[in-house]
Design an enzyme around this catalytic site. Structure first.
Site, short mmCIF file in Angstrom:
data_model
loop_
_atom_site.label_atom_id
_atom_site.label_comp_id
_atom_site.label_asym_id
_atom_site.label_seq_id
_atom_site.Cartn_x
_atom_site.Cartn_y
_atom_site.Cartn_z
N SER A 11 0.80 -1.22 0.00
CA SER A 11 0.00 0.00 0.00
C SER A 11 0.84 1.27 0.00
O SER A 11 0.40 2.29 -0.51
CB SER A 11 -0.94 0.00 1.20
OG SER A 11 -0.21 -0.18 2.40
N LYS B 181 -11.64 0.05 -1.56
CA LYS B 181 -10.66 0.73 -2.41
C LYS B 181 -11.22 0.73 -3.84
O LYS B 181 -12.16 1.47 -4.11
CB LYS B 181 -9.30 0.08 -2.23
CG LYS B 181 -8.77 0.50 -0.86
CD LYS B 181 -7.58 -0.20 -0.33
CE LYS B 181 -7.23 0.41 1.03
NZ LYS B 181 -6.45 -0.46 1.90
N HIS C 23 -5.21 -3.58 -2.14
CA HIS C 23 -4.99 -2.64 -3.25
C HIS C 23 -4.99 -3.32 -4.62
O HIS C 23 -5.15 -2.66 -5.63
CB HIS C 23 -3.67 -1.88 -3.06
CG HIS C 23 -3.75 -0.87 -1.97
ND1 HIS C 23 -4.25 0.40 -2.17
CD2 HIS C 23 -3.44 -0.95 -0.66
CE1 HIS C 23 -4.23 1.06 -1.03
NE2 HIS C 23 -3.73 0.26 -0.10
C1 PLP Z 1 -6.43 -0.54 3.34
C2 PLP Z 1 -5.81 -1.82 3.72
C3 PLP Z 1 -6.39 -2.64 4.70
C4 PLP Z 1 -7.56 -2.19 5.51
O1 PLP Z 1 -8.73 -2.31 4.77
P1 PLP Z 1 -9.99 -1.44 5.24
O2 PLP Z 1 -11.12 -2.07 4.51
O3 PLP Z 1 -9.71 -0.05 4.84
O4 PLP Z 1 -10.08 -1.63 6.72
C5 PLP Z 1 -5.83 -3.87 4.95
N1 PLP Z 1 -4.73 -4.28 4.30
C6 PLP Z 1 -4.13 -3.52 3.36
C7 PLP Z 1 -2.92 -4.03 2.65
C8 PLP Z 1 -4.65 -2.26 3.06
O5 PLP Z 1 -4.04 -1.49 2.15
#
Ligand code: PLP
Length: 386
Positions: A175, A234, A203
């Site tokens: 990320s 996302k 992602h």
């Molecule tokens: C954004 C993210 C999360 C968290 O996901 P949410 O649905 O925003 O809680 C978990 N793991 C990774 C690698 C992320 O980038």
């Protein structure tokens, strides 16, 4: 007491502040009374504001209300939840799927089902905080291997007692660096050492792979890894997360996974929105094509300007700065010139690797990208980076 701890953070340029928008997310946003170009959102395909996705959320709210009213196991499983889980299993080509309230909760919920006290977890040094927290919750021992360094991981695996249950956890697409985990070689290592591989594809989902199924599809390793985790907040423009996998695993999670059991079911609107986004994703590949065209446009421009980027191969294009203070100053310059791309500092990234995390979406126009590039050039020169 809090005052002095906040002061400590401030002394290190590590204070964080909320930046409230007064518009929806999108290629441009309203921020502090101005219209600026946004280069920070994870809504990679623009699905959070897609008319069909919005319509699905409105309809679900009208039919099923604003809240599910209970946890999933009590009486909170409404038609949008069941439809979404079926659609996710079909999309990921797995027998079954389970939705969590967020990716953070999914990692807290799934990792302790895979391993417990006495087990051993290996995590990439740059993996997401929620993987680390899930690992802690499992009470297994945690070892960290250098970022994407499989020689290091192999040497750690060789030194361990082969009889201990072993789990390897990694982001699929990292990320904060935008680079990919070497999944084929990771899968081979996991097979050699009888370890389980858990890939968090928050992602990658909707972004990577010919059909947008994620980083596993990109590398052609979907059938070597029996369960797949991704998120809905996302590229899918909604909120929540899923674990897609074998039916018995899903049933086990329903029965034992505390972050699934002891929380209110997601709102019907967000489940329905995610379901509609999944349909758009599958029916309209032009969005992903635009995303990658835009990514190449921005990448080429930033590289030509002479910025130091990570090894990114994705729509996340971080500009490495180093000191938190310098990264903050650069972000302020960018904002003053009409581009919002915030500084990312420790503890989100390791000390000394503060950066501007730039992300691009399918919705940015070529003109907006050119404007952003000229802004990066001006701000980069005044910050002494170019
Ligand atoms: C954004 C993210 C999360 C968290 O996901 P949410 O649905 O925003 O809680 C978990 N793991 C990774 C690698 C992320 O980038």
């Amino acid at each position: 007491m809090f005052q002095s701890r906040l002061q400590q953070l401030d002394n290190q340029s590590l204070t964080r502040r909320l930046h409230p928008l007064s518009s929806a997310t999108g290629p441009t946003i309203q921020l502090a009374g101005r219209s600026v170009i946004l280069l920070a959102s994870n809504d990679y395909l623009g699905l959070a504001t897609h008319p069909a996705v919005i319509q699905a959320a409105i309809q679900a709210t009208e039919r099923y209300g604003t809240g599910a009213g209970a946890s999933r196991l009590v009486c909170g499983t409404l038609p949008p939840h069941a439809e979404l889980e079926q659609a996710l299993a079909a999309f990921k080509q797995t027998p079954s799927a389970l939705v969590y309230g967020s990716g953070y909760l999914a990692n807290l919920g799934v990792i302790p089902s895979l391993i417990a006290r006495g087990g051993l977890i290996f995590a990439d040094r740059l993996c997401h905080a929620s993987l680390i927290d899930g690992a802690r919750l499992s009470r297994a021992d945690l070892r960290v291997y250098r970022h994407r360094d499989l020689n290091h991981l192999e040497s750690l695996l060789k030194r361990t007692n082969q009889k201990r249950p072993t789990l390897i956890v990694t982001d699929g697409l990292f990320s904060m660096d935008g680079d990919l985990a070497p999944l084929p070689d990771l899968a081979t290592l996991a097979e050699r050492f009888s370890a389980t591989l858990y890939v968090d594809d928050a992602h990658g989902t909707g972004v990577m792979g010919p059909s947008g199924r994620g980083t596993l599809e990109h590398f052609g390793v979907e059938d070597r890894i029996p369960f797949h985790m991704g998120t809905l907040g996302k590229a899918l423009g909604s909120s929540g997360a899923y674990l897609a996998g074998p039916a018995d695993m899903i049933q086990y999670l329903v029965n034992t996974s505390r972050p699934f059991m002891f929380t209110t079911a997601p709102p019907p609107a967000s489940a329905a929105a995610a379901c509609a986004a999944l349909t758009v994703l599958q029916q309209d590949p032009t969005r992903r094509a635009r995303l990658w065209r835009n990514r190449d446009h921005l990448f080429t421009g930033l590289t030509r300007l002479g910025f130091r980027l990570t090894d990114s191969t994705s729509p996340i294009l971080p500009i490495l700065i180093g000191q938190a203070e310098k990264a903050l100053a650069f972000a302020e310059q960018l904002l003053a010139h009409g581009v919002y791309a915030p500084a990312i500092r420790p503890p989100t990234v390791p000390d000394g690797s503060s950066r501007i995390r730039v992300t691009i979406t399918a919705e940015h126009s070529p003109e907006q990208i050119d404007f952003a590039l000229s802004t990066f050039e001006r701000a980069g020169q005044s910050a002494g980076l170019l």
